[in-house]
Write an enzyme that holds these catalytic residues in place. Structure first.
Site, PDB file in Angstrom:
ATOM      1  N   LYS A   1      49.395  47.142  40.145  1.00  0.00           N
ATOM      2  CA  LYS A   1      49.732  46.616  41.472  1.00  0.00           C
ATOM      3  C   LYS A   1      50.222  45.161  41.367  1.00  0.00           C
ATOM      4  O   LYS A   1      51.214  44.794  41.979  1.00  0.00           O
ATOM      5  CB  LYS A   1      48.510  46.699  42.415  1.00  0.00           C
ATOM      6  CG  LYS A   1      47.979  48.126  42.595  1.00  0.00           C
ATOM      7  CD  LYS A   1      46.805  48.194  43.536  1.00  0.00           C
ATOM      8  CE  LYS A   1      45.538  47.525  43.048  1.00  0.00           C
ATOM      9  NZ  LYS A   1      44.927  48.150  41.850  1.00  0.00           N
TER      10      LYS A   1
ATOM     11  N   ARG B   1      41.254  49.058  50.996  1.00  0.00           N
ATOM     12  CA  ARG B   1      40.496  49.788  49.982  1.00  0.00           C
ATOM     13  C   ARG B   1      39.482  50.730  50.598  1.00  0.00           C
ATOM     14  O   ARG B   1      38.726  51.372  49.869  1.00  0.00           O
ATOM     15  CB  ARG B   1      39.738  48.800  49.108  1.00  0.00           C
ATOM     16  CG  ARG B   1      40.617  48.069  48.141  1.00  0.00           C
ATOM     17  CD  ARG B   1      39.792  47.000  47.484  1.00  0.00           C
ATOM     18  NE  ARG B   1      39.723  47.201  46.071  1.00  0.00           N
ATOM     19  CZ  ARG B   1      40.476  46.529  45.209  1.00  0.00           C
ATOM     20  NH1 ARG B   1      41.345  45.659  45.613  1.00  0.00           N
ATOM     21  NH2 ARG B   1      40.341  46.749  43.925  1.00  0.00           N
TER      22      ARG B   1
ATOM     23  N   ARG C   1      43.839  43.784  29.181  1.00  0.00           N
ATOM     24  CA  ARG C   1      44.436  42.727  30.018  1.00  0.00           C
ATOM     25  C   ARG C   1      43.873  41.340  29.648  1.00  0.00           C
ATOM     26  O   ARG C   1      42.678  41.171  29.454  1.00  0.00           O
ATOM     27  CB  ARG C   1      44.161  42.999  31.490  1.00  0.00           C
ATOM     28  CG  ARG C   1      44.657  41.883  32.389  1.00  0.00           C
ATOM     29  CD  ARG C   1      44.726  42.265  33.838  1.00  0.00           C
ATOM     30  NE  ARG C   1      43.453  42.734  34.351  1.00  0.00           N
ATOM     31  CZ  ARG C   1      43.307  43.290  35.548  1.00  0.00           C
ATOM     32  NH1 ARG C   1      44.349  43.468  36.319  1.00  0.00           N
ATOM     33  NH2 ARG C   1      42.126  43.693  35.949  1.00  0.00           N
TER      34      ARG C   1
ATOM     35  N   ARG D   1      39.187  38.898  32.357  1.00  0.00           N
ATOM     36  CA  ARG D   1      38.490  38.867  33.644  1.00  0.00           C
ATOM     37  C   ARG D   1      37.079  39.399  33.458  1.00  0.00           C
ATOM     38  O   ARG D   1      36.887  40.380  32.730  1.00  0.00           O
ATOM     39  CB  ARG D   1      39.250  39.744  34.650  1.00  0.00           C
ATOM     40  CG  ARG D   1      40.064  38.937  35.634  1.00  0.00           C
ATOM     41  CD  ARG D   1      40.970  39.769  36.469  1.00  0.00           C
ATOM     42  NE  ARG D   1      40.344  40.832  37.229  1.00  0.00           N
ATOM     43  CZ  ARG D   1      40.989  41.573  38.140  1.00  0.00           C
ATOM     44  NH1 ARG D   1      42.265  41.352  38.370  1.00  0.00           N
ATOM     45  NH2 ARG D   1      40.375  42.544  38.780  1.00  0.00           N
TER      46      ARG D   1
ATOM     47  N   ARG E   1      34.111  50.249  38.866  1.00  0.00           N
ATOM     48  CA  ARG E   1      35.273  50.012  39.747  1.00  0.00           C
ATOM     49  C   ARG E   1      36.020  51.321  39.993  1.00  0.00           C
ATOM     50  O   ARG E   1      36.493  51.584  41.103  1.00  0.00           O
ATOM     51  CB  ARG E   1      36.210  48.980  39.114  1.00  0.00           C
ATOM     52  CG  ARG E   1      35.648  47.571  39.176  1.00  0.00           C
ATOM     53  CD  ARG E   1      36.359  46.635  38.229  1.00  0.00           C
ATOM     54  NE  ARG E   1      37.751  46.401  38.553  1.00  0.00           N
ATOM     55  CZ  ARG E   1      38.644  45.919  37.683  1.00  0.00           C
ATOM     56  NH1 ARG E   1      38.289  45.643  36.444  1.00  0.00           N
ATOM     57  NH2 ARG E   1      39.888  45.734  38.051  1.00  0.00           N
TER      58      ARG E   1
END
Ligand code: AP5
Length: 256
Positions: A55, A130, A168, A201, A212
């Protein structure tokens, strides 16, 4: 057929947003001139998809092309955490646990950001809605603003999401994102733009990623079904190189 029903529901949205005027003329009235120009532009784009679906990556590409701001609810919350605000301290607990931040904290920050002048012509929403409640509240807000949204869902298989998220790395200075497997920096663990050491992160640890993804299935799936039922959901294959994903988004937006 699917496109037709999207158009019908878009007209319905506009009709409800404007009250008396016919849907077709409302579409023209509500679109500012830049939307109707030779280069087609898009008012509000809502990017949905599981954690790691791309996203943020696609938001950056859309903003570069269409000059509308990115409103990332994750970034808005992380900014509060960095600044150590009361709200940030509360939100941090939920984020570290892989849970959603309650609407009582989330919605006021979002509404405040969307009321800024740079959002008047449109924006890209990354990470909101969400939940079903957030989807309904967004519809009400956009109706008040007279901005009908394009709803894009990035679809990526779960096994790939793990690799995208564990790989990431982020530049803490300029927020640029890399992936050690798919989009590595030129020099190991250093930002190409400013040479800062990249970080992971805190919620990109495997056990938090699992939570998640569970949260996504439980809480966000109903919002996706809500849009699908109304014929407003545009599905995009997120499991391809970023430029191909961007191309598919552009062509689907252009055909709406
Ligand atoms: P948020 O920051 O929104 O995280 P997320 O939705 O979990 O999404 P991510 O940012 O992890 O992934 P992405 O889809 O943006 O992927 P990216 O482009 O980075 O939210 C964080 C937390 O805040 C939530 O858990 C929640 O607690 C809270 N929160 C946020 N919004 C909320 C709300 N509305 N209500 C309540 N709570 C909220 O890509 C991932 C990686 O893959 C990158 O390394 C990238 O370089 C790479 N990549 C991307 N696309 C491709 C591709 N096509 N090919 C190869 N690599 C790719």
């Amino acid at each position: 057929m699917q496109r037709e029903s999207r158009k019908v529901s878009r007209r319905r949205f506009l009709k409800e947003a404007t009250g008396a005027v016919g849907a077709a003329s409302a579409l023209t009235i509500l679109k500012p001139r830049w939307v109707r120009g030779a280069e087609k532009e898009f008012g509000v784009v809502v990017l949905l998809g599981p954690p790691g679906a791309g996203k943020s990556e696609q938001s950056r590409r859309l903003t570069a092309r269409h000059s509308i701001p990115i409103i990332s609810t994750g970034d808005l919350l992380r900014d509060q955490v960095r600044r150590g605000t009361q709200l940030g301290l509360q939100a941090d607990t939920y984020m570290k646990a892989g849970q959603l931040v309650p609407d009582s904290l989330m919605n006021p920050i979002l509404e405040d950001r969307l009321s800024q002048p740079d959002c008047a012509r449109g924006f890209i929403l990354d990470g909101y809605p969400r939940t079903l409640a957030q989807a309904e509240s967004l519809d009400a807000l956009l109706k008040r603003k007279g901005l009908p949204p394009h709803i894009i869902l990035l679809e990526v298989p779960t096994e790939r999401l793990f690799k995208l998220l564990t790989g990431r790395r982020i530049c803490p200075r300029c927020n640029r994102s890399y992936n050690i497997y798919f989009q590595p920096p030129q020099k190991e663990n250093l930002c190409d733009a400013d040479g800062t050491t990249l970080v992971q992160r805190p919620d990109d640890k495997e056990e938090v990623i699992r939570r998640r993804l569970d949260t996504y299935q439980r809480e966000t799936q109903p919002a996706i079904e809500y849009y699908a039922r109304q014929g407003r959901l545009v599905r995009v294959n997120g499991d391809q190189p970023p430029e191909k994903v961007a191309g598919e988004i552009e062509s689907k937006l252009a055909s709406q």
